[in-house]
Design an enzyme around this catalytic site. Structure first.
Site, short mmCIF file in Angstrom:
data_model
loop_
_atom_site.label_atom_id
_atom_site.label_comp_id
_atom_site.label_asym_id
_atom_site.label_seq_id
_atom_site.Cartn_x
_atom_site.Cartn_y
_atom_site.Cartn_z
CE LYS A 17 -2.24 -1.03 3.86
NZ LYS A 17 -1.58 -2.30 4.21
NE ARG A 92 -4.67 -1.06 9.68
CZ ARG A 92 -3.57 -0.47 9.18
NH1 ARG A 92 -3.62 0.72 8.68
NH2 ARG A 92 -2.43 -1.13 9.15
NE ARG A 131 6.96 -3.00 5.97
CZ ARG A 131 5.67 -2.80 5.81
NH1 ARG A 131 5.12 -2.92 4.61
NH2 ARG A 131 4.91 -2.48 6.82
NE ARG A 165 5.70 0.31 10.08
CZ ARG A 165 4.53 0.11 9.50
NH1 ARG A 165 4.31 0.53 8.27
NH2 ARG A 165 3.58 -0.54 10.14
NE ARG A 176 1.79 -4.32 11.26
CZ ARG A 176 2.92 -4.10 10.58
NH1 ARG A 176 4.07 -4.61 11.01
NH2 ARG A 176 2.89 -3.36 9.50
#
Ligand code: AMP
Length: 222
Positions: A17, A92, A131, A165, A176
């Site tokens: 996203k 969400r 990432r 993160r 998540r």
């Protein structure tokens, strides 16, 4: 007058996203609006909302609708959103989707499309856990799939500072993904019911996925 277009990107953590929203921002001049980024900024600034959100985010849960909506409303009232907005990570929950309908109505904006980035869950843990981004310009990288051309130097801006993160680790990704399936995935049917849903195969080449999304943006802007 044409109403300002709002696009929603739906998809689990790791679906791309943020990457795709950045590309759409550059290509079409739309404003990327990520509630995750806004919440991380609130945490870093030590605001009351940030303090309340931090523990929930660290555990991979969803921050309360009340906090997220207050942050989103503030950001949506800034003038640059008149260029058109890509919502990345919002809504969400069903409550957020209903609140967004009201907000768009109030602000004279219209929903262009809700785009579901369709991915294999099994691949998401590896995508998310590897990432990282350039600390200066935000360009995204991955330990296995996309390393900088020159080791330790950002391809986009030349910076040598990178960041990861706190919630991008294998343990938190599981929570998540569960939050996504329990609370966010039902929104796919909600937007389908409104005739606003578009589905994009989001496995494979980033540029091909960007081209598919670009075609949707062009179509809904026409
Ligand atoms: P993201 O950057 O979109 O992956 O979001 C990171 C974390 O911020 C999520 O795991 C949630 O804890 C929180 N968050 C971001 N957007 C929302 C939202 N719309 N509703 C509730 N929590 C959110």
């Amino acid at each position: 007058m044409t109403k300002t277009n709002v696009l929603i990107l739906l998809g689990p953590p790791g679906a791309g996203k943020g990457t795709q929203a950045r590309m759409l921002e550059q290509k079409f001049g739309l404003v990327q609006l990520s509630t995750g980024d806004l919440l991380r900024a609130a945490v870093a600034a030590g605001t009351d909302a940030g303090k309340q959100a931090k523990a929930v985010m660290d555990a991979g849960g969803l921050v309360s609708d009340e906090i997220v909506l207050a942050i989103l409303r503030d950001r949506m009232s800034e003038p640059d959103t008149a260029r058109g907005v890509i919502l990345d990570g919002f809504p969400r929950t069903a409550g957020q989707a209903a609140a967004l309908d009201t907000l768009l109505e109030e602000q004279g904006m219209s929903l262009g499309a809700a785009i579901s980035l369709e991915v294999d869950d099994a691949a998401m843990v590896e995508r998310v856990a590897g990432r990282y981004t350039c600390a200066k310009c935000g360009e995204g990288y991955h330990d296995s799939f996309k390393t900088p051309t020159v080791d330790g130097v950002c391809d986009a801006c030349g910076s040598t500072e990178f960041k990861r993160r706190a919630d991008d680790n294998a343990e938190t990704v599981g929570a998540r993904l569960s939050a996504y399936h329990d609370q966010t995935a039902p929104l796919i049917a909600y937007y389908d019911g409104k005739g606003a849903l578009k589905r994009v195969d989001a496995m494979g080449e980033i540029d091909r996925i960007a081209a598919d999304l670009g075609a949707i943006v062009t179509e809904v802007a026409a």
